[in-house]
Design a protein around this motif. Structure first.
Motif, PDB file in Angstrom:
ATOM      1  N   PRO A  60      69.961  75.702  61.353  1.00 31.25           N
ATOM      2  CA  PRO A  60      69.402  75.558  60.002  1.00 31.25           C
ATOM      3  C   PRO A  60      70.198  76.354  58.969  1.00 31.25           C
ATOM      4  N   ARG A  61      70.657  77.523  59.366  1.00 30.48           N
ATOM      5  CA  ARG A  61      71.407  78.379  58.435  1.00 30.48           C
ATOM      6  C   ARG A  61      72.704  77.694  57.967  1.00 30.48           C
ATOM      7  N   VAL A  62      73.409  77.051  58.895  1.00 30.21           N
ATOM      8  CA  VAL A  62      74.654  76.356  58.541  1.00 30.21           C
ATOM      9  C   VAL A  62      74.355  75.168  57.628  1.00 30.21           C
ATOM     10  N   LEU A  63      73.301  74.422  57.942  1.00 21.50           N
ATOM     11  CA  LEU A  63      72.938  73.281  57.097  1.00 21.50           C
ATOM     12  C   LEU A  63      72.596  73.738  55.679  1.00 21.50           C
ATOM     13  N   LEU A  64      71.849  74.824  55.575  1.00 26.85           N
ATOM     14  CA  LEU A  64      71.493  75.345  54.250  1.00 26.85           C
ATOM     15  C   LEU A  64      72.736  75.830  53.505  1.00 26.85           C
ATOM     16  N   TYR A  65      73.657  76.451  54.227  1.00 27.29           N
ATOM     17  CA  TYR A  65      74.891  76.921  53.595  1.00 27.29           C
ATOM     18  C   TYR A  65      75.716  75.732  53.070  1.00 27.29           C
ATOM     19  N   LEU A  66      75.876  74.710  53.915  1.00 26.08           N
ATOM     20  CA  LEU A  66      76.735  73.578  53.543  1.00 26.08           C
ATOM     21  C   LEU A  66      76.128  72.673  52.480  1.00 26.08           C
ATOM     22  N   PHE A  67      74.792  72.547  52.485  1.00 23.83           N
ATOM     23  CA  PHE A  67      74.147  71.612  51.560  1.00 23.83           C
ATOM     24  C   PHE A  67      73.358  72.313  50.454  1.00 23.83           C
ATOM     25  N   GLY A  68      73.346  73.638  50.465  1.00 23.30           N
ATOM     26  CA  GLY A  68      72.706  74.399  49.398  1.00 23.30           C
ATOM     27  C   GLY A  68      71.222  74.619  49.589  1.00 23.30           C
ATOM     28  N   SER A  69      70.531  73.636  50.149  1.00 19.26           N
ATOM     29  CA  SER A  69      69.085  73.701  50.365  1.00 19.26           C
ATOM     30  C   SER A  69      68.683  72.478  51.183  1.00 19.26           C
ATOM     31  N   LYS A  70      67.453  72.464  51.621  1.00 17.83           N
ATOM     32  CA  LYS A  70      66.953  71.279  52.308  1.00 17.83           C
ATOM     33  C   LYS A  70      66.962  70.099  51.343  1.00 17.83           C
ATOM     34  N   GLU A  71      66.617  70.345  50.094  1.00 19.45           N
ATOM     35  CA  GLU A  71      66.639  69.281  49.086  1.00 19.45           C
ATOM     36  C   GLU A  71      68.058  68.741  48.904  1.00 19.45           C
TER      37      GLU A  71
ATOM     38  N   THR B 205      83.830  69.273  44.152  1.00 18.84           N
ATOM     39  CA  THR B 205      84.649  69.583  45.319  1.00 18.84           C
ATOM     40  C   THR B 205      84.400  68.548  46.410  1.00 18.84           C
ATOM     41  N   HIS B 206      85.409  68.362  47.226  1.00 19.54           N
ATOM     42  CA  HIS B 206      85.281  67.436  48.343  1.00 19.54           C
ATOM     43  C   HIS B 206      84.607  68.159  49.495  1.00 19.54           C
ATOM     44  N   PRO B 207      83.752  67.449  50.238  1.00 28.06           N
ATOM     45  CA  PRO B 207      83.096  68.099  51.368  1.00 28.06           C
ATOM     46  C   PRO B 207      84.106  68.441  52.461  1.00 28.06           C
ATOM     47  N   SER B 208      83.801  69.492  53.173  1.00 29.51           N
ATOM     48  CA  SER B 208      84.648  69.894  54.298  1.00 29.51           C
ATOM     49  C   SER B 208      84.450  68.902  55.444  1.00 29.51           C
ATOM     50  N   ALA B 209      85.371  68.945  56.391  1.00 29.41           N
ATOM     51  CA  ALA B 209      85.259  68.083  57.565  1.00 29.41           C
ATOM     52  C   ALA B 209      83.964  68.377  58.315  1.00 29.41           C
ATOM     53  N   ARG B 210      83.597  69.647  58.388  1.00 26.21           N
ATOM     54  CA  ARG B 210      82.351  70.021  59.091  1.00 26.21           C
ATOM     55  C   ARG B 210      81.131  69.474  58.349  1.00 26.21           C
ATOM     56  N   GLN B 211      81.149  69.546  57.028  1.00 26.32           N
ATOM     57  CA  GLN B 211      80.032  69.016  56.249  1.00 26.32           C
ATOM     58  C   GLN B 211      79.900  67.505  56.452  1.00 26.32           C
ATOM     59  N   VAL B 212      81.018  66.798  56.451  1.00 28.83           N
ATOM     60  CA  VAL B 212      80.997  65.347  56.684  1.00 28.83           C
ATOM     61  C   VAL B 212      80.479  65.046  58.086  1.00 28.83           C
ATOM     62  N   GLU B 213      80.956  65.797  59.066  1.00 24.22           N
ATOM     63  CA  GLU B 213      80.515  65.608  60.448  1.00 24.22           C
ATOM     64  C   GLU B 213      79.004  65.825  60.585  1.00 24.22           C
ATOM     65  N   LEU B 214      78.507  66.906  59.986  1.00 29.60           N
ATOM     66  CA  LEU B 214      77.070  67.189  60.077  1.00 29.60           C
ATOM     67  C   LEU B 214      76.242  66.177  59.290  1.00 29.60           C
ATOM     68  N   LEU B 215      76.751  65.721  58.157  1.00 33.31           N
ATOM     69  CA  LEU B 215      76.025  64.703  57.395  1.00 33.31           C
ATOM     70  C   LEU B 215      75.916  63.416  58.196  1.00 33.31           C
ATOM     71  N   GLU B 216      77.001  63.013  58.840  1.00 34.21           N
ATOM     72  CA  GLU B 216      76.956  61.791  59.654  1.00 34.21           C
ATOM     73  C   GLU B 216      75.985  61.961  60.830  1.00 34.21           C
ATOM     74  N   GLY B 217      75.998  63.122  61.455  1.00 32.11           N
ATOM     75  CA  GLY B 217      75.045  63.384  62.538  1.00 32.11           C
ATOM     76  C   GLY B 217      73.612  63.377  62.034  1.00 32.11           C
ATOM     77  N   ALA B 218      73.387  64.000  60.881  1.00 29.37           N
ATOM     78  CA  ALA B 218      72.047  64.027  60.292  1.00 29.37           C
ATOM     79  C   ALA B 218      71.610  62.620  59.890  1.00 29.37           C
ATOM     80  N   TYR B 219      72.548  61.824  59.422  1.00 31.62           N
ATOM     81  CA  TYR B 219      72.229  60.450  59.034  1.00 31.62           C
ATOM     82  C   TYR B 219      71.803  59.643  60.258  1.00 31.62           C
ATOM     83  N   ARG B 220      72.540  59.767  61.339  1.00 33.84           N
ATOM     84  CA  ARG B 220      72.139  59.076  62.576  1.00 33.84           C
ATOM     85  C   ARG B 220      70.751  59.551  63.022  1.00 33.84           C
TER      86      ARG B 220
END
Length: 186
Positions: A40-51, A2-17
């Motif tokens: 943390p709850r949203v990050l875990l939901y969107l990425f499945g886990s910290k890993e 599946t393609h990541p949601s816009a929110r997931q992409v936004e949070l990944l870019e923020g986390a990358y910075r």
């Protein structure tokens, strides 16, 4: 896949910075989430886990690396020493320091924790860089033991020099050493 949601992409870019500035090794979800406007709850939901988040961040860093490699037009640069110089020029650019510190951190973690989220990060990056260097060699040279040894040595020199620059900041001295080596193999 599946393609990541816009929110997931936004949070990944923020986390990358965030990890470019703070590192990835001791990443804690609570400060990261606060810094990027999430929880943390949203990050875990969107990425499945910290890993899962760590894997996504490493993939994002590797995408930057692969972007560099794609920009090294080996056909216009010529021989292996010329490609080595082009890569070195990118590596010593001040605006890439944060990415390169992150790369070194992920590379070393991959060596000590190959079963963790770091997985095969080090091996994959070595293969990526060797492929770029191999493309700078003639087809007759590329598949010989000497050709493989030469590009391996160029990679080792560039990687060691990068570590030296990151440790000391002495670009002039280290660049002179890299240039001297690349001139000898011309």
């Amino acid at each position: 896949m599946t393609h990541p949601s816009a929110r997931q992409v936004e949070l990944l870019e923020g986390a990358y910075r965030y990890v470019l500035e703070h590192g990835i090794g001791e990443l804690s979800l609570r400060p990261l989430a606060a810094a990027i406007g999430s929880s943390p709850r949203v990050l875990l939901y969107l990425f499945g886990s910290k890993e899962g988040l760590l894997r996504a961040l490493l993939a994002r860093a590797r995408a930057d690396e692969l972007g560099l490699l794609a920009r090294v037009d080996r056909h216009d640069l010529g021989a292996l020493p010329d490609v080595g110089r082009a890569v070195w020029s990118w590596l010593v650019s001040v605006e890439h320091r944060a990415l390169l510190r992150l790369w070194v951190e992920a590379y070393s973690r991959s060596l000590v924790d190959p079963d963790g989220p770091w997985g095969s990060f080090a091996r994959s990056t070595v293969e990526d860089w060797l492929a770029v260097l191999a493309a700078a060699q003639s087809p007759a040279e590329r598949d010989t033991p000497d050709g493989r040894a030469e590009r391996t040595l160029v990679l080792a020199v560039l990687r060691g020099a990068l570590l030296d620059v990151l440790a000391t900041g002495d670009v002039e001295r280290v660049s002179a050493g890299v240039d001297r080596y690349l001139t000898k193999i011309s």
